[in-house]
Design a protein around this motif. Structure first.
Motif, PDB file in Angstrom:
ATOM      1  N   LEU A  78      -6.974  -8.608   5.800  1.00 36.05           N
ATOM      2  CA  LEU A  78      -6.678  -8.162   4.550  1.00 36.05           C
ATOM      3  C   LEU A  78      -8.555  -9.183   3.615  1.00 36.05           C
ATOM      4  CD1 LEU A  78      -3.543  -9.711   3.373  1.00 36.05           C
ATOM      5  CD2 LEU A  78      -4.274  -6.904   2.872  1.00 36.05           C
ATOM      6  N   GLN A  79      -8.959  -9.817   4.084  1.00 39.87           N
ATOM      7  CA  GLN A  79     -10.569  -9.860   4.474  1.00 39.87           C
ATOM      8  C   GLN A  79     -11.069  -9.045   4.110  1.00 39.87           C
ATOM      9  OE1 GLN A  79     -11.137 -13.233   6.043  1.00 39.87           O
ATOM     10  NE2 GLN A  79      -9.695 -15.271   5.382  1.00 39.87           N
ATOM     11  N   HIS A  80     -11.424  -7.743   4.998  1.00 40.68           N
ATOM     12  CA  HIS A  80     -12.021  -7.401   5.278  1.00 40.68           C
ATOM     13  C   HIS A  80     -11.799  -5.676   5.500  1.00 40.68           C
ATOM     14  CE1 HIS A  80     -14.188 -10.324   7.851  1.00 40.68           C
ATOM     15  NE2 HIS A  80     -13.029 -10.769   8.745  1.00 40.68           N
ATOM     16  N   PHE A 135       1.006  -2.090   3.546  1.00 42.21           N
ATOM     17  CA  PHE A 135       2.739  -2.512   4.098  1.00 42.21           C
ATOM     18  C   PHE A 135       3.582  -1.749   3.588  1.00 42.21           C
ATOM     19  CE2 PHE A 135      -0.141  -6.032   3.359  1.00 42.21           C
ATOM     20  CZ  PHE A 135       0.126  -6.704   4.677  1.00 42.21           C
ATOM     21  N   PHE A 136       5.007  -1.423   4.599  1.00 44.48           N
ATOM     22  CA  PHE A 136       5.471   0.157   4.133  1.00 44.48           C
ATOM     23  C   PHE A 136       6.632  -0.415   5.200  1.00 44.48           C
ATOM     24  CE2 PHE A 136       2.477   1.853   7.670  1.00 44.48           C
ATOM     25  CZ  PHE A 136       3.441   2.201   7.791  1.00 44.48           C
ATOM     26  N   GLY A 137       7.823   0.243   5.228  1.00 43.18           N
ATOM     27  CA  GLY A 137       9.325  -0.082   5.870  1.00 43.18           C
ATOM     28  C   GLY A 137       9.973  -0.863   4.871  1.00 43.18           C
ATOM     29  N   ASP A 138      11.754  -0.736   5.468  1.00 44.67           N
ATOM     30  CA  ASP A 138      12.182  -2.340   4.771  1.00 44.67           C
ATOM     31  C   ASP A 138      12.210  -3.005   4.576  1.00 44.67           C
ATOM     32  OD1 ASP A 138      13.255  -2.909   7.019  1.00 44.67           O
ATOM     33  OD2 ASP A 138      15.134  -1.364   6.940  1.00 44.67           O
ATOM     34  N   GLY A 139      11.120  -3.714   5.504  1.00 43.60           N
ATOM     35  CA  GLY A 139      10.876  -5.034   5.223  1.00 43.60           C
ATOM     36  C   GLY A 139      10.064  -5.565   4.497  1.00 43.60           C
ATOM     37  N   ALA A 140       8.841  -4.663   4.337  1.00 40.76           N
ATOM     38  CA  ALA A 140       7.834  -5.262   3.132  1.00 40.76           C
ATOM     39  C   ALA A 140       7.578  -4.890   1.587  1.00 40.76           C
ATOM     40  CB  ALA A 140       6.693  -3.463   3.200  1.00 40.76           C
ATOM     41  N   GLU A 141       8.910  -4.965   0.926  1.00 41.69           N
ATOM     42  CA  GLU A 141       8.637  -4.999  -0.268  1.00 41.69           C
ATOM     43  C   GLU A 141       9.663  -6.485  -0.697  1.00 41.69           C
ATOM     44  OE1 GLU A 141       8.700  -4.176  -4.154  1.00 41.69           O
ATOM     45  OE2 GLU A 141       7.996  -2.820  -1.797  1.00 41.69           O
ATOM     46  N   LYS A 142      10.012  -7.183   0.514  1.00 44.14           N
ATOM     47  CA  LYS A 142      10.447  -8.833   0.478  1.00 44.14           C
ATOM     48  C   LYS A 142       9.164  -9.437   0.312  1.00 44.14           C
ATOM     49  CE  LYS A 142      11.905  -9.421   4.899  1.00 44.14           C
ATOM     50  NZ  LYS A 142      13.602  -9.902   5.383  1.00 44.14           N
ATOM     51  N   CYS A 143       7.610  -8.693   0.922  1.00 45.66           N
ATOM     52  CA  CYS A 143       6.890 -10.121   1.168  1.00 45.66           C
ATOM     53  C   CYS A 143       5.880  -9.369  -0.245  1.00 45.66           C
ATOM     54  CB  CYS A 143       6.472  -9.205   2.599  1.00 45.66           C
ATOM     55  SG  CYS A 143       7.035  -9.210   3.859  1.00 45.66           S
ATOM     56  N   ARG A 144       6.521  -8.599  -1.171  1.00 41.15           N
ATOM     57  CA  ARG A 144       5.048  -7.891  -1.486  1.00 41.15           C
ATOM     58  C   ARG A 144       4.321  -9.574  -2.724  1.00 41.15           C
ATOM     59  NH1 ARG A 144       3.724  -3.510  -5.305  1.00 41.15           N
ATOM     60  NH2 ARG A 144       5.128  -2.966  -3.925  1.00 41.15           N
ATOM     61  N   GLY A 190      -0.634 -10.345  -3.978  1.00 40.42           N
ATOM     62  CA  GLY A 190      -1.671 -10.378  -4.196  1.00 40.42           C
ATOM     63  C   GLY A 190      -2.967 -10.624  -4.077  1.00 40.42           C
ATOM     64  N   ASN A 191      -2.940 -10.547  -2.627  1.00 35.13           N
ATOM     65  CA  ASN A 191      -4.434 -10.512  -2.209  1.00 35.13           C
ATOM     66  C   ASN A 191      -4.645  -8.677  -2.831  1.00 35.13           C
ATOM     67  OD1 ASN A 191      -6.653  -8.585  -0.609  1.00 35.13           O
ATOM     68  ND2 ASN A 191      -6.120 -10.931   0.270  1.00 35.13           N
ATOM     69  N   PRO A 192      -5.986  -8.293  -3.337  1.00 39.51           N
ATOM     70  CA  PRO A 192      -6.094  -6.255  -3.821  1.00 39.51           C
ATOM     71  C   PRO A 192      -6.453  -5.417  -2.812  1.00 39.51           C
ATOM     72  CG  PRO A 192      -7.902  -8.760  -3.799  1.00 39.51           C
ATOM     73  CD  PRO A 192      -7.092  -8.637  -3.799  1.00 39.51           C
ATOM     74  N   ASN A 193      -6.440  -5.883  -1.825  1.00 39.89           N
ATOM     75  CA  ASN A 193      -6.530  -4.977  -0.469  1.00 39.89           C
ATOM     76  C   ASN A 193      -4.759  -5.072   0.320  1.00 39.89           C
ATOM     77  OD1 ASN A 193      -9.341  -4.230   0.121  1.00 39.89           O
ATOM     78  ND2 ASN A 193      -9.307  -6.509   0.920  1.00 39.89           N
ATOM     79  N   ALA A 194      -4.023  -5.805  -0.131  1.00 44.87           N
ATOM     80  CA  ALA A 194      -2.984  -5.531   0.063  1.00 44.87           C
ATOM     81  C   ALA A 194      -1.979  -4.179  -0.452  1.00 44.87           C
ATOM     82  CB  ALA A 194      -1.395  -6.799   0.183  1.00 44.87           C
ATOM     83  N   LEU A 195      -2.111  -3.557  -0.085  1.00 44.62           N
ATOM     84  CA  LEU A 195      -0.935  -2.113  -0.786  1.00 44.62           C
ATOM     85  C   LEU A 195       0.210  -1.894  -0.295  1.00 44.62           C
ATOM     86  CD1 LEU A 195      -4.077   0.207   0.528  1.00 44.62           C
ATOM     87  CD2 LEU A 195      -4.284  -1.040  -1.913  1.00 44.62           C
TER      88      LEU A 195
END
Length: 230
Positions: free
Chosen positions: A158-160, A165-174, A179-184
């Motif tokens: 994410l630094q670069h 992030f996707f799949g049924d495990g991704a939403e709980k990690c949001r 908070g990182n602007p590179n995390a979609l």
């Protein structure tokens, strides 16, 4: 013509697809927990009939091999192996996270920044997920692993670069990594047997098939049975 029956039961999706020469010609699926055993064989029958394909016309059976739900994987793999034995057809195993990454690339509506990495996530309870990292061409950058997600879990990427992030495990990690602007995030993503198509056709073409007698799903973690509530 090469016709492959594809089975996906590693996640909440119960999905079957027919692909001919690397192109999906039919799909039947539902995204619902604990329904796989009830509908998987019905879905296969209905899919074949609706596409005027006989069981004898199938050249191979591909199955999503995990990681994922222990019960779901057992159902999908047992169904695939049973068909392979009965029809004397080869078995193809496609790793679930690889198929998910391939799937995102086939969704035409996805408009991602250049260089975006792909991070499929399958829910493994609490804050743990099964995950891996791929580049935009679905080449693996990080090996499949079971990870407990923390705030800095993907900082090296994410630094670069942006990471989807996707799949049924991704939403709980949001809340943890969002908070990182590179995390979609792609909350509308649903797994599908259609996403096995590219890898299944590639494997069959190269003769990369499994030993039906000894093949087992890729559980990644040992199954732990819960205590039945009374």
């Amino acid at each position: 013509m090469t016709t492959i029956l594809q089975i996906e039961t590693a996640t909440t999706a119960c999905s079957v697809a027919l692909a001919r020469d690397g192109e999906v010609i039919g799909l039947k699926q539902i995204n619902q927990r604990n329904i796989h055993a009830e509908v998987i064989t019905l879905f296969i029958d209905e899919l074949l009939k609706s596409n005027a394909v006989n069981y004898a016309d199938i050249d191979a059976i591909a199955v999503s091999s995990g990681p994922g739900s222990y019960t779901g994987l057992r159902i999908g793999v047992s169904t695939a192996k049973g068909l392979c034995y009965a029809l004397d057809k080869p078995l193809i195993a496609v790793e679930t996270l690889q198929a998910m990454a391939d799937g995102v690339r086939t969704i035409n509506s996805v408009d991602l920044p250049q260089g975006t990495l792909l991070c499929p996530m399958i829910d493994a309870r609490r804050m743990e997920v099964y995950t891996a990292v791929f580049d935009g061409a679905s080449n693996r950058l990080q090996a499949t692993a079971a990870l407990v997600i923390e705030e800095r879990s993907f900082d090296d990427y994410l630094q670069h670069r942006p990471v989807l992030f996707f799949g049924d495990g991704a939403e709980k990690c949001r809340d943890v990594i969002g908070g990182n602007p590179n995390a979609l995030f792609m909350p509308e993503f649903a797994n599908s047997a259609a996403y096995l198509t590219n890898k299944a056709f590639e494997k069959l073409s190269s003769g990369d098939v499994e030993d039906v007698a000894y093949f087992e799903p890729y559980y990644l973690k040992d199954f732990i049975a819960g205590t039945k509530k009374v």
